[in-house]
Design a protein around this motif. Structure first.
Motif, PDB file in Angstrom:
ATOM      1  N   GLU A 122       3.543  -4.217   1.717  1.00  0.00           N
ATOM      2  CA  GLU A 122       3.862  -3.819   0.349  1.00  0.00           C
ATOM      3  C   GLU A 122       2.601  -3.458  -0.449  1.00  0.00           C
ATOM      4  O   GLU A 122       2.689  -2.830  -1.514  1.00  0.00           O
ATOM      5  CB  GLU A 122       4.630  -4.936  -0.366  1.00  0.00           C
ATOM      6  N   LEU A 123       1.411  -3.814   0.067  1.00  0.00           N
ATOM      7  CA  LEU A 123       0.155  -3.525  -0.626  1.00  0.00           C
ATOM      8  C   LEU A 123      -0.566  -2.305  -0.060  1.00  0.00           C
ATOM      9  O   LEU A 123      -1.690  -2.011  -0.476  1.00  0.00           O
ATOM     10  CB  LEU A 123      -0.771  -4.750  -0.554  1.00  0.00           C
ATOM     11  N   ILE A 124       0.048  -1.619   0.880  1.00  0.00           N
ATOM     12  CA  ILE A 124      -0.567  -0.403   1.430  1.00  0.00           C
ATOM     13  C   ILE A 124      -0.751   0.619   0.317  1.00  0.00           C
ATOM     14  O   ILE A 124       0.192   0.934  -0.418  1.00  0.00           O
ATOM     15  CB  ILE A 124       0.296   0.178   2.565  1.00  0.00           C
ATOM     16  N   ARG A 125      -1.944   1.126   0.166  1.00  0.00           N
ATOM     17  CA  ARG A 125      -2.269   2.087  -0.892  1.00  0.00           C
ATOM     18  C   ARG A 125      -1.960   3.488  -0.393  1.00  0.00           C
ATOM     19  O   ARG A 125      -2.507   3.942   0.606  1.00  0.00           O
ATOM     20  CB  ARG A 125      -3.755   1.968  -1.251  1.00  0.00           C
ATOM     21  N   ARG A 126      -1.064   4.204  -1.114  1.00  0.00           N
ATOM     22  CA  ARG A 126      -0.711   5.568  -0.743  1.00  0.00           C
ATOM     23  C   ARG A 126      -0.448   6.375  -2.012  1.00  0.00           C
ATOM     24  O   ARG A 126       0.668   6.716  -2.344  1.00  0.00           O
ATOM     25  CB  ARG A 126       0.487   5.585   0.205  1.00  0.00           C
ATOM     26  N   SER A 127      -1.531   6.663  -2.717  1.00  0.00           N
ATOM     27  CA  SER A 127      -1.436   7.238  -4.055  1.00  0.00           C
ATOM     28  C   SER A 127      -1.463   8.760  -4.077  1.00  0.00           C
ATOM     29  O   SER A 127      -1.329   9.354  -5.152  1.00  0.00           O
ATOM     30  CB  SER A 127      -2.595   6.718  -4.918  1.00  0.00           C
ATOM     31  N   GLN A 128      -1.660   9.423  -2.910  1.00  0.00           N
ATOM     32  CA  GLN A 128      -1.846  10.869  -2.912  1.00  0.00           C
ATOM     33  C   GLN A 128      -0.900  11.528  -1.909  1.00  0.00           C
ATOM     34  O   GLN A 128      -0.598  10.965  -0.861  1.00  0.00           O
ATOM     35  CB  GLN A 128      -3.293  11.219  -2.570  1.00  0.00           C
ATOM     36  N   SER A 136       1.580   8.156  -9.904  1.00  0.00           N
ATOM     37  CA  SER A 136       2.420   8.139  -8.710  1.00  0.00           C
ATOM     38  C   SER A 136       1.774   9.032  -7.669  1.00  0.00           C
ATOM     39  O   SER A 136       0.830   9.772  -7.956  1.00  0.00           O
ATOM     40  CB  SER A 136       3.839   8.634  -9.020  1.00  0.00           C
ATOM     41  N   ARG A 137       2.298   8.978  -6.459  1.00  0.00           N
ATOM     42  CA  ARG A 137       1.723   9.790  -5.389  1.00  0.00           C
ATOM     43  C   ARG A 137       2.008  11.271  -5.577  1.00  0.00           C
ATOM     44  O   ARG A 137       1.416  12.113  -4.898  1.00  0.00           O
ATOM     45  CB  ARG A 137       2.246   9.323  -4.035  1.00  0.00           C
ATOM     46  N   TYR A 138       2.904  11.598  -6.510  1.00  0.00           N
ATOM     47  CA  TYR A 138       3.276  12.996  -6.723  1.00  0.00           C
ATOM     48  C   TYR A 138       2.432  13.682  -7.802  1.00  0.00           C
ATOM     49  O   TYR A 138       2.470  14.901  -7.913  1.00  0.00           O
ATOM     50  CB  TYR A 138       4.753  13.092  -7.128  1.00  0.00           C
ATOM     51  N   PHE A 139       1.695  12.903  -8.578  1.00  0.00           N
ATOM     52  CA  PHE A 139       0.992  13.496  -9.717  1.00  0.00           C
ATOM     53  C   PHE A 139      -0.402  12.900  -9.855  1.00  0.00           C
ATOM     54  O   PHE A 139      -0.594  11.684  -9.702  1.00  0.00           O
ATOM     55  CB  PHE A 139       1.776  13.260 -11.008  1.00  0.00           C
TER      56      PHE A 139
END
Length: 737
Positions: free
Chosen positions: A112-118, A632-635
């Motif tokens: 749940e802490l995996i970073r996936r911001s892009q 968010s990963r979309y913006f």
């Protein structure tokens, strides 16, 4: 760069060595348990039939992956070099006659802490949980193809040049998908052999796999377990064996484009419409040697140059961003570390083809040969530009060639040649040679570099030379650099870059790195430097001495302090930003700098840099700030602002440069990128927005909207005068045969 910039104040907050499939030891394993200087892991790629190829969906449960020899022996490089990773990683390599398949299972005890911001193409890998794969398909130990993927399946690709330069503008056709799991995340990568060049006679490729776990700021590697060498360094890679007898079709790739464009001039009300077919062709003469042809080249997708205002005495440098010239760009690399950050004297700079005095000219056609022939790396390019009445130049033939061969264990020797003048004013030819030396494992973990380059130009009846050398030592503790550069008064590489001649330059620096064993500080360093420039008769023109101190904490935030004592002897008068005059004479000053940054791995990242002190018998202040936001990963939104104030006896000027960049990523293959820039010296406002969509890897839809305006600085922002609007739609398709 930080290590060359200066300071004084204090840092305020201080196929070998075990089976590839061995089980991972989760205890902390230090580098003393293994001699990493000679550590060369090896994996055998497993051949499969094309009809058995895995479905690229980010799910490694496909039974075909179980045929592969698993790679499980990874080690930390950061924070504890040589220790076992805190989370296991397992990688697999398969291939068929057409593609290379790489699967990586990134286990994580707290998924749940995996970073996936892009989500966008060519994302910033250090800010997310991500994996990197490097392939040196020629056994150069210097150059490589780079492929990166994060937990969203966002892709990044680049060319690695000379273990130091990272050309992320390069793109090729490949696919990747990622998927979250209950115990981590998985990624699947497929790289067509048609997308890369390689030596078919090579028994083993050099390969590196790197994983970063962002929340821990932990870097894990398969090979090159040495933090004194950067992650893009292919000096001591692992080996990928068994990739043999593969197909790349007949070796022909055609890229066909058609662009429809419209423009409106707000001053004259003129409308302009254009329909422009263009294309590129790539033919693999051998699997390791590619011939390229471009016709009526379209550069409509090229991003804006970062806005710069010239407040100094010498012309500014803008890097290459166009895809055609970045393809196989590493073959043309010359001089090694010499031109890594000091570009004055560079014999060949591809930006001079198709751009004259900062203005674009049409590229009618160009041909390029790049790759490897036997042991030699070969690069040759020749292009024909069109005439331009707007800037008063005729069409030109412009050419460059580069040849290099490996020597000793990790060194190379090469030649360079250029011919042509983009302006057509002179006949210009440059010839030169370079030797790039590297010695590994010196004094333990150290690496010695010694690069030398000599070039001679013959331009307009005049001829002169450039001689440059750099010796550098890099290790985990002590580091140092010495540079020398001698540039003659008549040295004029018209296809290169030179902004100061008739000088000798001496640079030296040294610094000590510290790695506390525990606590808040991840890394710290302190060092000093000296830069001296003289004319060729020995008269001192510039002299700078200084020191720096700083470091980073465990999450990746940084603090740096710098000091500089400067002396300049101005021979010819000039004006700051073309407005405030600086008279000839001797000037002395001291300047101070503080830089603090909060890592962009958080939702909000920031960087602030302040520099102040004396300059030209007056006062100087420079403030540069950047702010990034990823809700968010979309913006993603990034804003930058720089202010420079010069308060001199001859006058005062404040220079403002502002930019706003945004990215909306609907999927990894569909994005809208927008760039807005303004500076108060040119008073030019620029808006450029690009929509790009790859419905499949071979197909492209590209739409761009641009607008330029003038905003008078005395009435900012109310006085907005539109100048030109543009719209372009480009459709492209790649055919592989």
């Amino acid at each position: 760069m930080r290590r060359q910039i200066f300071w004084l104040t204090a840092f305020a907050a201080l196929c070998a060595n075990g089976p590839a499939g061995a089980a991972q030891d989760t205890s902390v394993r230090r580098s003393s348990d293994r001699n990493f200087a000679n550590f060369t892991p090896c994996v055998q790629a497993v051949r499969i039939a094309h009809e058995d190829a895995p479905v690229i969906d980010g799910d490694l449960s496909d039974p075909v992956w179980r045929r592969a020899q698993p790679i499980t022996e990874f080690y930390q490089v950061d924070p504890v070099e040589g220790a076992a990773p805190t989370e296991p990683t397992k990688a697999y390599v398969l291939f068929d006659e057409r593609n290379l398949y790489i699967g990586i299972y990134n286990y994580d005890s707290e998924p749940e802490l995996i970073r996936r911001s892009q989500m966008q193409r060519d994302f910033i890998l250090r800010d997310d949980d991500a994996v990197r794969v490097y392939l040196d398909t020629f056994g150069s130990f210097r150059d490589a193809y780079f492929f990166g993927v994060n937990a969203n399946g966002a892709r990044a690709d680049a060319l690695i040049e000379n273990n130091s330069n990272y050309q992320n503008q390069w793109n090729t056709i490949w696919r990747a998908e990622s998927r979250l799991a209950d115990d981590g995340w998985m990624t699947e990568i497929v790289i067509p052999f048609q997308s890369i060049s390689f030596d078919p006679n090579l028994e083993e490729w050099n390969m590196q796999i790197v994983r970063n776990i962002r929340r821990k700021n932990e870097e894990i590697r398969w090979s090159n377990i040495d933090r004194s060498r950067g992650r893009i360094d292919m000096t001591n890679p692992g080996r990928l064996a068994g990739v043999r007898d593969v197909e790349s079709g007949i070796g022909l790739e055609l890229q066909a484009y058609v662009t429809g464009a419209a423009a409106y001039d707000w001053r004259t009300a003129d409308k302009d419409y254009d329909f422009n077919p263009s294309g590129n062709a790539f033919y693999k003469i051998t699997p390791s040697l590619t011939g390229s042809l471009t016709v009526n080249t379209d550069f409509s997708d090229t991003q804006l140059d970062d806005r710069q205002v010239n407040t100094g005495r010498f012309s500014l440098f803008f890097p290459e961003t166009r895809d055609f010239f970045l393809q196989d760009a590493q073959v043309f690399e010359f001089g090694g570390r010499i031109f890594q950050d000091l570009v004055n004297g560079m014999p060949f700079f591809s930006r001079n083809i198709g751009i004259v005095d900062g203005q674009p000219v049409d590229l009618l056609a160009g041909a390029k040969l790049s790759g490897k022939l036997g042991p030699a790396n070969i690069g040759a390019i020749s292009a024909r530009t069109s005439a331009s009445e707007a800037i008063g130049v005729d069409g030109q033939f412009l050419s460059s060639a580069r040849l290099s061969v490996p020597v000793l264990s990790a060194s190379k020797l090469g030649l360079v040649f250029t011919h042509g003048d983009p302006t057509g004013e002179d006949e210009s030819t440059v010839a030169g040679a370079d030797f790039q030396f590297k010695k590994l494992n010196l004094f333990g973990d150290g690496t010695l570099f010694a690069d030398t380059a000599y070039t001679h130009s013959f331009t307009g009846g005049e001829s002169d030379h450039m001689l440059a050398h750099e010796t550098a030592y890099r290790s985990q503790t002590w580091n140092g650099t010495f540079r020398f550069r001698d540039i003659g008064a008549d040295y004029a590489p018209k296809l290169g870059f030179v902004n100061r001649t008739d000088i000798r330059r001496y640079n030296a620096n040294g610094w000590r790195k510290y790695r506390p064993s525990g606590g808040f500080i991840r890394e710290a360093e302190t060092g000093g430097f000296a830069n001296i420039i003289t004319d060729r008769n020995g008269r001192t023109l510039d002299r700078f001495f200084g020191a720096w101190m700083g470091g980073s904490n465990n999450p990746g935030d940084e603090l740096w302090l710098r000091y500089e004592n400067g002396f300049v002897d101005i021979v010819d008068p000039f004006s700051i930003a073309g407005e405030v005059p600086v008279a000839p004479g001797d000037y002395r000053w001291s300047q101070y700098e503080v830089e603090a940054s909060a890592t962009n791995a958080r939702m909000v990242g920031a960087e602030v840099e302040a520099r102040w002190g004396g300059i030209y018998d007056g006062d100087y202040l420079n403030i540069r700030s950047e702010l990034s936001l990823r809700p968010s990963r979309y913006f993603e939104l990034a804003a930058g602002y720089e202010y420079s104030d010069f308060d001199l006896p001859s006058g005062e000027i404040g220079v403002h440069i502002a930019s706003v960049n945004s990215t909306i990523a609907f999927t990894p293959d569909m994005t809208i990128k927008t760039e807005i820039q303004y500076d108060n010296i040119s008073e030019a406002f620029t808006f450029f927005s690009r929509f790009s969509w790859e419905p499949m890897p071979e197909r492209e839809i590209f739409l761009s909207i641009g607008h330029t305006a003038l905003i008078e600085r005395t009435d900012f922002p109310r006085d907005f005068t539109s100048r030109r609007s543009s719209l372009a739609l480009r459709l492209g398709h790649t055919f592989r045969m």
